[in-house]
Design an enzyme around this catalytic site. Structure first.
Site, mmCIF file in Angstrom:
data_model
loop_
_atom_site.group_PDB
_atom_site.id
_atom_site.type_symbol
_atom_site.label_atom_id
_atom_site.label_comp_id
_atom_site.label_asym_id
_atom_site.label_seq_id
_atom_site.Cartn_x
_atom_site.Cartn_y
_atom_site.Cartn_z
ATOM 1 N N ILE A 1 20.236 -33.533 -28.510
ATOM 2 C CA ILE A 1 19.276 -32.445 -28.722
ATOM 3 C C ILE A 1 19.214 -31.631 -27.431
ATOM 4 O O ILE A 1 18.780 -32.123 -26.397
ATOM 5 C CB ILE A 1 17.893 -33.000 -29.115
ATOM 6 C CG1 ILE A 1 17.994 -33.837 -30.400
ATOM 7 C CG2 ILE A 1 16.892 -31.864 -29.296
ATOM 8 C CD1 ILE A 1 18.524 -33.101 -31.621
ATOM 9 N N LEU A 2 19.691 -30.387 -27.515
ATOM 10 C CA LEU A 2 19.871 -29.585 -26.293
ATOM 11 C C LEU A 2 18.529 -29.181 -25.696
ATOM 12 O O LEU A 2 18.350 -29.198 -24.489
ATOM 13 C CB LEU A 2 20.716 -28.351 -26.621
ATOM 14 C CG LEU A 2 22.112 -28.678 -27.167
ATOM 15 C CD1 LEU A 2 22.738 -27.453 -27.826
ATOM 16 C CD2 LEU A 2 23.013 -29.210 -26.064
ATOM 17 N N ASN A 3 17.590 -28.781 -26.558
ATOM 18 C CA ASN A 3 16.250 -28.424 -26.099
ATOM 19 C C ASN A 3 15.246 -29.006 -27.092
ATOM 20 O O ASN A 3 14.991 -28.418 -28.142
ATOM 21 C CB ASN A 3 16.102 -26.897 -26.011
ATOM 22 C CG ASN A 3 14.721 -26.494 -25.525
ATOM 23 O OD1 ASN A 3 13.864 -27.350 -25.226
ATOM 24 N ND2 ASN A 3 14.481 -25.194 -25.439
ATOM 25 N N GLU B 1 18.851 -26.863 -40.388
ATOM 26 C CA GLU B 1 18.931 -26.996 -41.844
ATOM 27 C C GLU B 1 18.649 -28.424 -42.286
ATOM 28 O O GLU B 1 18.185 -28.654 -43.398
ATOM 29 C CB GLU B 1 20.293 -26.502 -42.342
ATOM 30 C CG GLU B 1 20.478 -25.033 -41.999
ATOM 31 C CD GLU B 1 21.654 -24.357 -42.668
ATOM 32 O OE1 GLU B 1 22.547 -25.051 -43.171
ATOM 33 O OE2 GLU B 1 21.669 -23.114 -42.681
ATOM 34 N N GLN C 1 12.484 -25.891 -34.885
ATOM 35 C CA GLN C 1 13.405 -25.702 -36.010
ATOM 36 C C GLN C 1 13.055 -26.649 -37.145
ATOM 37 O O GLN C 1 13.046 -26.272 -38.311
ATOM 38 C CB GLN C 1 14.833 -26.009 -35.546
ATOM 39 C CG GLN C 1 15.460 -24.917 -34.742
ATOM 40 C CD GLN C 1 16.067 -23.897 -35.664
ATOM 41 O OE1 GLN C 1 17.106 -24.125 -36.241
ATOM 42 N NE2 GLN C 1 15.401 -22.798 -35.839
#
Lengths: 208, 730
Positions: free
Chosen positions: B615-617, B691, B624
């Site tokens: 998880i990048l951020n 998504e 999201q």
């Protein structure tokens, strides 16, 4: 048109009504007597926006929203629906929040308008703007100015004891509870779905 | 750079910026109203006129006449572009319904004119003076009626049909069986910013400042639609007020603005008015789904089939709700099939997790129903049927898959052990209370993506790429990636996005954007590392970047000493991925209260536990997911484009009558990310998550409603009118 459109039924009326909303269904014969070449009525209006006075002469059909966005180029206030259905255009007029798309500019002679630009700037954020950044209370950012203007006004309404649909005690001191804030914010749609974070940003500001 | 094996970059051993919860770098602009969206760009070109689009008043047929006389004489009118005076524009690989021109009407609210005037008010008033007469034709608008004649999908997003073993025979002989139908309605993206474009011509060169998720697709499409060379077009879209798939493709706003600007001989701005959007643009097509599951007595799935019927204006590709079923549960004998029929409704096309979002609304409720038939806990039933490899293609291994952990850890956090298996057995005052669970799957596609990284000579760096940020947080994760790779603090990195003048990126769609675009930025940084290494005579294998300095070969050089060095890089994904099933997974949980007197449904709690790579951020990734959970609440409980089967259009085409969740509908939402980087996905071991969040919460809500009431509504949305006559006696 074929005769299906002439049959009178509730559905038929609805369909025709819906079509006319989008300005696409005018009978071929002249519908109204108005002269299409008549010049639009212009009217002078003086508004104060974010503390600055503006003397404008406007087509009387111009909404407060389009006055802000198109004439004053204050594009922080957003057009999401132009119908009072989404809340993206929320601004404060004399301290009270309104949907600026549902209001003509010429109705606001002498009014004090505050937009999101008037609350804070990127270098000097309003506490609500700061809380939105901290809690990631937005995604695409398009409804955000309206959410922030509404949020500021909602906390003010609660402080002043203005009741809402979910207020259980009308005589006691009103509290900025989660449900009280959510009820009052429900005219501001966020399709990205940042509601849970907006509630937390507002709670942080409400607690001071 | 080709990514052709599992990622092992040393950058990832102790990341300082990537993976840390980071406030959006565009946050101060968005929260102060200073981020410029398409229609707001007063500064980009002077003398902008206003365009107002008129939509067709019939669903199918021909325009017999358009009387433009009064509109042309109306005050302020500069030009009118009308369908009867214009040849049909071209099409593109990305558009199915005709966008403009000619007398033929293919769907309701197809653009038939654009009036250009000095002011918005004048353009709108003149548009209302256009009088159009039509010769309507009969059309096909009723999916249920024509579904039996549907044929296998052609050219859709997933497999039209897949078979393994002999489903029919094994299902026929199974000890326990379920055979159920589910329906999902047409849905609208309803992003907050309407489609909008400012178009300006400079000789034969066209610039559009627009709102589009896929800059390069947009450029290609406009070239093909307007029959002009691609290199004469510039598309710019730095801020996008939501898309969800609705802005993947060029729509009438861009086409009409370009044609109107040509006719008016000056720049024209067009925003599709909200009531036009629902029928003029694309939507998620309705589905009819049939799910059949056969198990042995212990609950092991032996046979599973998922079929889907949908319709579209093309009659070719629709909404393939079977997409997840090939990935989710074990079972040796299986089949999926997606059938599509031709409908004369507006164009159906991608909306957030196309196929899979409605697919979970069928499959994951069927799983709940089957578990109940077997007398099993629905979490245990799912775990019992967790496959070892991809169930439809057993030769494909999973790269990383932690679905069981998602369900187990989610169950513990949510207090699943307190759930009563018997429906309608928990009360809280007037509320019947229930819990529901769903598994979630969404693929983790990646695609080619490029970027340019430039040192500014002052110790900072600038990234440019045509990647878009549709609210997803691209600006920030791209800045994080460059900061990490160049050893810079985040504030030393600036990011400029969305301009077709920049290197071509993956764009934003299909949950591929975050993983692909950051991989592209990584590739550009690696190229820059090489140039710097060469310049300083350092071995590229040993060069390090720390605290704004380059270190290697006994030297320490500040980045500010390197001048304005720049590099462009592109990531391309090799074939090796084809041997793996690379997905994202989730356990979704929900608790609802249903008013025992009125049937009103309120969501009380929601939780998602996600397995989606690095998880990048975490801050924006969580947004999201909660956003997708909110859209899932809408899909389950309220969203439905009502089809007028006589006139052939979506009746509720505005934001008051197409209901989406509001603040009062959504309580606090919990999201947990498992720490599960996937080296098979990208160099940064990342996957998408936007998504995944809408794949499953739908069914978790539906299953919670059933657990609360004992009423199983299989026709979405689940509204009180479908329940009120079956509520338990008070």
């Amino acid at each position: 048109m074929d005769d299906r459109d002439l049959a009178v039924s509730r559905r038929g009326v609805l369909a025709a009504g819906a079509a006319s909303v989008a300005v696409s269904q005018v009978p071929l014969s002249r519908a109204g007597a108005a002269d299409s070449t008549a010049k639009p009525a212009q009217q002078a209006v003086r508004l104060s926006v974010n503390g600055k006075a503006h003397d404008l002469t406007l087509d009387t059909r111009t909404t407060l929203l389009d006055t802000l966005r198109e004439h004053l180029q204050l594009t922080g206030t957003k057009k999401g629906c132009d119908h009072g259905q989404c809340g993206a255009c929320t601004v404060l007029v004399n301290g009270q929040r309104i949907n600026s798309c549902l209001s003509l500019a010429v109705m606001h002679q002498g009014d004090e308008v505050t937009t999101v630009e008037g609350l804070g700037t990127p270098d000097k954020l309003h506490p609500m703007q700061h809380a939105f950044v901290e809690h990631d209370a937005y995604q695409c950012g398009y409804c955000t100015p309206g959410q922030i203007c509404s949020a500021v006004a909602v906390l003010d309404e609660i402080r002043k004891g203005v009741p809402s649909h979910v207020t259980s005690d009308l005589t006691g001191t009103m509290q900025p509870t989660n449900i009280e804030m959510r009820e009052r914010m429900s005219g501001n749609i966020c399709r990205c779905g940042a509601y849970s974070n907006i509630a937390e940003a507002m709670a942080q500001v409400a607690e001071g | 750079m080709e990514f052709n094996g599992p990622s092992q970059d040393a950058i990832l051993t102790d990341p300082k910026v990537i993976g840390k919860s980071t406030r959006r770098i565009d946050g101060p602009l968005k929260t102060t109203g200073t981020a410029p969206y398409a229609y707001e760009r007063h500064d980009v070109v002077p003398n902008q006129a206003y365009g107002y689009v008129l939509g067709a008043g019939i669903a199918k047929g021909r325009i017999t006449a358009m009387n433009l006389e009064d509109a042309r004489k109306a005050p302020g009118v500069i030009a009118i572009v009308a369908a009867t005076e214009h040849e049909p524009v071209g099409s593109s690989d990305f558009n199915h319904a005709p966008l403009f021109g000619g007398r033929k009407i293919a769907h309701y609210h197809q653009a038939i004119a654009c009036v250009v005037a000095e002011t918005f008010e004048e353009a709108r008033a003149a548009a209302a003076m256009i009088r159009t007469s039509y010769e309507p034709e009969d059309g096909t608008y009723d999916l249920a009626k024509v579904a039996p004649s549907a044929e296998l999908e052609k050219g859709g997003w997933g497999d039209a049909r897949s078979d393994r073993g002999d489903f029919e025979a094994t299902f026929g002989a199974a000890a326990e069986k379920l055979d159920q139908h589910y329906t999902t309605p047409d849905e609208s993206h309803a992003m907050m910013e309407p489609m909008a474009t400012i178009a300006a011509w400079d000789g034969d060169r066209l610039t559009v400042w627009t709102s589009n998720q896929m800059i390069n697709w947009g450029k290609e499409s406009l070239a093909s639609i307007l029959s002009i060379p691609e290199d004469k077009i510039r598309v710019d879209s730095p801020y996008i007020g939501g898309g969800f798939g609705g802005k993947l493709f060029v729509r009438a706003d861009a086409v009409m603005a370009a044609l109107a600007a040509k006719a008016a001989k000056r720049p024209v701005k067009v925003m599709l008015q909200r009531p036009l959007i629902f029928n003029n643009t694309t939507h998620r097509p309705a589905t009819i789904q049939r799910v059949r599951i056969g198990t042995d007595k212990q609950g092991r799935i032996q046979a599973i089939a998922h079929e889907c019927w949908s319709g579209n204006i093309t009659g070719q590709d629709g909404e393939n709700a079977t997409a997840q079923t090939n990935h989710m549960y074990a079972g040796d004998d299986r089949m999926t099939a997606s059938y599509v029929t031709q409908l004369d409704l507006p164009e159906g096309n991608a909306m957030r997790a196309p196929g899979e979002a409605p697919g979970h609304m069928g499959l994951e409720v069927a799983i709940d129903e089957m578990a109940e038939k077997l007398g099993m806990d629905p979490i245990e039933f799912r775990i019992l049927n967790e496959p070892k490899t991809m169930p439809a293609h057993p030769d494909r291994k999973f790269s990383e898959r932690h679905l069981v952990r998602c369900l187990r850890e989610g169950g513990e956090r949510f207090g699943w052990s307190k759930r009563q298996a018997k429906p309608a057995s928990v009360s809280d005052g007037r509320w019947l209370v229930g819990m529901g669970v769903s598994a979630g799957f969404r693929g983790a596609p990646t695609t080619k993506s490029a970027a340019r990284v430039a040192l500014d000579g002052n110790g900072g760096a600038k990234v440019t790429t045509d990647m878009t940020d549709i609210g997803t947080g691209s600006y920030t994760i791209i800045a994080q990636t460059a900061a990490e790779c160049l050893g810079l603090p985040l504030e030393k990195v600036s990011v400029v996005l969305g301009d077709s003048a920049f290197p071509v990126s993956s764009g934003s769609g299909g949950q591929w954007g975050a993983a692909s675009s950051t991989a592209g930025v990584y590739a550009a940084c690696i190229e820059l590392h090489r140039s710097i290494a060469q310049k300083l005579g350092i071995d590229p294998q040993t060069i390090r970047f720390e605290d704004g300095r380059v270190i290697g070969a006994g030297k320490t050089v500040p980045l500010s000493d390197l001048g304005q060095l720049a590099a462009t890089g592109e990531i391309d994904f090799g074939d090796y991925k084809k041997g793996y099933d690379i997905g994202t997974y989730a356990g979704h949980f929900c608790e609802v209260g249903v008013d025992r007197y009125t049937g009103e449904i309120r969501i009380r709690r929601m939780l998602a536990v996600c397995d989606a790579g690095r998880i990048l951020n975490p801050l924006s990734a969580r947004s999201q997911v909660i956003g997708a959970m909110t859209m899932a609440a809408g899909a389950t409980l309220m969203e439905e484009l009502a089809v007028d089967k006589r006139f052939g259009y979506f009746v509720n085409h505005d934001l008051a009558s197409y209901e989406v969740p509001v603040h009062a509908d959504i309580p606090h939402q919990e999201v947990v990310f498992l720490d599960t980087p996937d080296p098979y996905s990208t160099p940064l071991q990342a996957k998408g998550v936007g998504e995944l969040g809408i794949c499953g919460p739908t069914a978790a809500i539906a299953n919670a409603v059933y657990n609360a009431t004992g009423i199983r509504v299989r026709e979405y949305p689940i509204t009180l009118d479908k329940m009120i006559d079956q509520l338990p006696q008070v």
